[in-house]
Design an enzyme around this catalytic site. Structure first.
Site, PDB file in Angstrom:
ATOM      1  N   TYR A  56      19.858 -30.633 -75.289  1.00  0.00           N
ATOM      2  CA  TYR A  56      20.662 -29.766 -76.160  1.00  0.00           C
ATOM      3  C   TYR A  56      20.496 -28.328 -75.703  1.00  0.00           C
ATOM      4  O   TYR A  56      19.369 -27.859 -75.545  1.00  0.00           O
ATOM      5  CB  TYR A  56      20.197 -29.886 -77.618  1.00  0.00           C
ATOM      6  CG  TYR A  56      21.206 -30.607 -78.460  1.00  0.00           C
ATOM      7  CD1 TYR A  56      22.480 -30.064 -78.622  1.00  0.00           C
ATOM      8  CD2 TYR A  56      20.915 -31.809 -79.065  1.00  0.00           C
ATOM      9  CE1 TYR A  56      23.437 -30.721 -79.371  1.00  0.00           C
ATOM     10  CE2 TYR A  56      21.867 -32.471 -79.825  1.00  0.00           C
ATOM     11  CZ  TYR A  56      23.135 -31.921 -79.968  1.00  0.00           C
ATOM     12  OH  TYR A  56      24.074 -32.556 -80.710  1.00  0.00           O
ATOM     13  N   GLU A  58      22.585 -25.468 -77.068  1.00  0.00           N
ATOM     14  CA  GLU A  58      23.567 -24.649 -77.799  1.00  0.00           C
ATOM     15  C   GLU A  58      23.337 -23.177 -77.495  1.00  0.00           C
ATOM     16  O   GLU A  58      22.207 -22.699 -77.470  1.00  0.00           O
ATOM     17  CB  GLU A  58      23.423 -24.877 -79.308  1.00  0.00           C
ATOM     18  CG  GLU A  58      24.037 -26.195 -79.727  1.00  0.00           C
ATOM     19  CD  GLU A  58      23.315 -26.822 -80.890  1.00  0.00           C
ATOM     20  OE1 GLU A  58      22.075 -26.772 -80.903  1.00  0.00           O
ATOM     21  OE2 GLU A  58      23.997 -27.366 -81.768  1.00  0.00           O
ATOM     22  N   ASP A 202      48.009 -22.042 -68.406  1.00  0.00           N
ATOM     23  CA  ASP A 202      47.248 -23.299 -68.403  1.00  0.00           C
ATOM     24  C   ASP A 202      47.471 -23.946 -67.035  1.00  0.00           C
ATOM     25  O   ASP A 202      48.549 -24.475 -66.755  1.00  0.00           O
ATOM     26  CB  ASP A 202      47.745 -24.201 -69.536  1.00  0.00           C
ATOM     27  CG  ASP A 202      47.023 -25.553 -69.551  1.00  0.00           C
ATOM     28  OD1 ASP A 202      46.356 -25.888 -68.553  1.00  0.00           O
ATOM     29  OD2 ASP A 202      47.139 -26.271 -70.558  1.00  0.00           O
ATOM     30  N   THR A 228      41.571 -27.703 -66.688  1.00  0.00           N
ATOM     31  CA  THR A 228      40.626 -28.815 -66.641  1.00  0.00           C
ATOM     32  C   THR A 228      39.910 -28.716 -65.299  1.00  0.00           C
ATOM     33  O   THR A 228      40.305 -27.931 -64.427  1.00  0.00           O
ATOM     34  CB  THR A 228      41.326 -30.183 -66.732  1.00  0.00           C
ATOM     35  OG1 THR A 228      42.279 -30.265 -65.677  1.00  0.00           O
ATOM     36  CG2 THR A 228      42.017 -30.361 -68.063  1.00  0.00           C
ATOM     37  N   LYS A 231      41.307 -32.641 -62.320  1.00  0.00           N
ATOM     38  CA  LYS A 231      42.587 -33.067 -61.729  1.00  0.00           C
ATOM     39  C   LYS A 231      42.563 -32.690 -60.242  1.00  0.00           C
ATOM     40  O   LYS A 231      41.791 -33.263 -59.481  1.00  0.00           O
ATOM     41  CB  LYS A 231      43.738 -32.471 -62.523  1.00  0.00           C
ATOM     42  CG  LYS A 231      43.749 -32.985 -63.966  1.00  0.00           C
ATOM     43  CD  LYS A 231      44.920 -32.493 -64.769  1.00  0.00           C
ATOM     44  CE  LYS A 231      44.955 -33.145 -66.132  1.00  0.00           C
ATOM     45  NZ  LYS A 231      44.552 -32.263 -67.223  1.00  0.00           N
ATOM     46  N   ARG A 237      35.238 -34.759 -65.658  1.00  0.00           N
ATOM     47  CA  ARG A 237      36.186 -34.457 -66.730  1.00  0.00           C
ATOM     48  C   ARG A 237      35.649 -33.277 -67.531  1.00  0.00           C
ATOM     49  O   ARG A 237      34.480 -33.272 -67.927  1.00  0.00           O
ATOM     50  CB  ARG A 237      36.329 -35.654 -67.659  1.00  0.00           C
ATOM     51  CG  ARG A 237      36.803 -36.897 -66.977  1.00  0.00           C
ATOM     52  CD  ARG A 237      37.162 -37.938 -67.979  1.00  0.00           C
ATOM     53  NE  ARG A 237      38.382 -37.528 -68.647  1.00  0.00           N
ATOM     54  CZ  ARG A 237      39.598 -37.803 -68.182  1.00  0.00           C
ATOM     55  NH1 ARG A 237      39.746 -38.501 -67.079  1.00  0.00           N
ATOM     56  NH2 ARG A 237      40.668 -37.394 -68.824  1.00  0.00           N
TER      57      ARG A 237
END
Ligand code: DSN
Length: 421
Positions: A56, A58, A202, A228, A231, A237
């Site tokens: 974790y 954060e 985008d 992203t 691609k 991903r």
């Protein structure tokens, strides 16, 4: 003793193990032509499957909420520095879990619920998160959509300028999920400036092309850039957000965390760092030129077979087959393609009379098979195979012959090097 042992999963969970093995076989034995997919390197895959999944973290490097983040910080800093180099940007956030979450954080950073946004119509090639009614973007904002010209299937900038003047959007989105042509960011900028709108680019599909100078770079033109990483960039991903504006940078960071996400996926951020390093190598440039060349070979192949493609060609990795002339639906063809070992998706074409679950088109992409090593002649061959299927739909003998040719191609380009064995 080595801590790395293969095939624990086989002993502890045979059902999942078998799915993963079958998926490897599916990827090896078929031709992957979904325009948003690619094959990551074994190094990216190794980082994705690493122990950082346990951590974790954060917050942001040196400003974490939990202890034990010393290696998470190093990894995230590497990802940040490399991501900035990719586009020559001053700021990036590499924590978005996906492109949609990158868009959500970008919109939340600049807008209030009820504000007006102007994005490309989903049916003309836009994305769900650009204002679709069924998406958060369409529920939170007042959405106006622009589209393509009926004549040449290019963005209708006259309509875009008119809609901008009429509706005074607070933000305009330049981006797509299924548009095979170059985005003219300067034109978008002019229109945005005329109405004092923020410009969001985008570039989820084309980041790899932009990195290699094979598509214009929106840095310095758009206010915020989302993407992203999986691609054409060929990473794990995930998503990212760029800006050169300090005010937006602060707001983007706080919208990602604590705004819409909790702990970042540190294993994915490690894999992003690895992919960014790969994309900075000269070999990535050769790969991206092949992606473009191969898409052109596919488009030309379809046209030689007298099939229609949206906009009559391609400038990127996408080729959108329009089946209206041959009275076939996208769904029927995409399913028939799957049966012969070619994976692509049904997709709306501009002004499509059919609903999204049926459609009049099929979208193809060249990124994954270019990674696999296929070249122009194989892409022309695939265009012939698809065309033959279109013209002989339902003929089982022809389908068998096509499946055999697909297998000859897949056997000539083995996938082993992409998988951790
Ligand atoms: N689903 C992706 C695509 O196929 O383009 C976009 O999110």
């Amino acid at each position: 003793m080595s801590l790395i042992k293969k095939q624990y999963l086989k002993q502890t969970d045979l059902e999942v193990f078998e799915c993963l093995e079958n998926e490897k076989l599916r990827q090896s034995d078929s031709l992957e032509m979904i325009a948003s997919e690619n094959f990551v390197s074994a190094s990216v895959l190794e980082a994705t499957a690493s122990t950082l999944t346990n951590k974790y973290a954060e917050g942001y490097p040196a400003r974490r909420y939990y202890n034990g983040c010393e290696y998470a910080d190093v990894v995230e800093n590497l990802a940040l520095e490399r991501a900035k180099k990719l586009l020559g940007a001053n700021f990036v956030n590499v924590q978005p879990h996906s492109g949609s979450q990158a868009n959500m954080a970008a919109l939340f950073a600049c807008l209030e619920p009820g504000d007006t946004i102007l994005g490309m119509d989903l049916n003309h090639g836009g994305h769900l998160s650009h204002g679709s009614r069924v998406n958060f973007s369409g529920r939170y904002y007042n959405v106006i959509s622009y589209g393509l010209n009926a004549k040449d299937h290019r963005i209708d900038f006259e309509q875009l300028a008119r809609l901008a003047k009429e509706h005074r959007p607070k933000l305009i989105i330049a981006g797509f999920s299924a548009y095979p042509r170059t985005l003219d960011f300067e034109k978008f900028r002019q229109i945005a400036d005329n109405v004092n709108a923020i410009l969001l680019a985008d570039i989820a599909h084309i980041l790899g092309l932009v990195v290699c100078g094979e598509h214009p770079n929106p840095i310095g033109i758009a206010d915020i850039i989302t993407s992203t990483t999986h691609k054409t960039l060929r990473g794990p991903r995930g998503g990212l957000i760029y800006t050169n504006n300090e005010g937006y940078a602060k707001r983007i960071n706080s919208q990602i965390f604590p705004g819409i996400q909790g702990g970042p996926l540190m294993h994915i951020i490690a894999a992003k760092a690895v992919a960014f390093k790969e994309a900075l190598e000269p070999s990535f440039h050769s790969y991206i030129s092949k992606v473009k060349e191969n898409a052109v070979a596919l488009a030309d192949g379809f046209m030689k077979n007298d099939l229609d493609i949206v906009s009559g060609g391609t400038d990127n990795h996408i080729v959108l087959l329009d089946l209206q002339k041959v009275s076939l639906t996208g769904k029927v063809l995409a399913d028939a393609l799957q049966d012969v070992g070619i994976t692509a998706n049904k997709n709306a074409v501009p002004f499509d009379p059919l609903p999204p679950r049926i459609t009049s088109g099929v979208r193809f992409g060249s990124a994954a098979l270019s990674t696999r090593g296929l070249g122009k002649s194989e892409f022309s061959q695939i265009a012939n195979l698809v065309s033959s299927l279109v013209k002989n739909i339902g003929d089982e003998n022809i389908a068998k012959k096509i499946r055999a040719e697909v297998s000859t191609i897949t056997e000539a380009y083995p996938m082993d090097r992409f998988f951790l064995l």
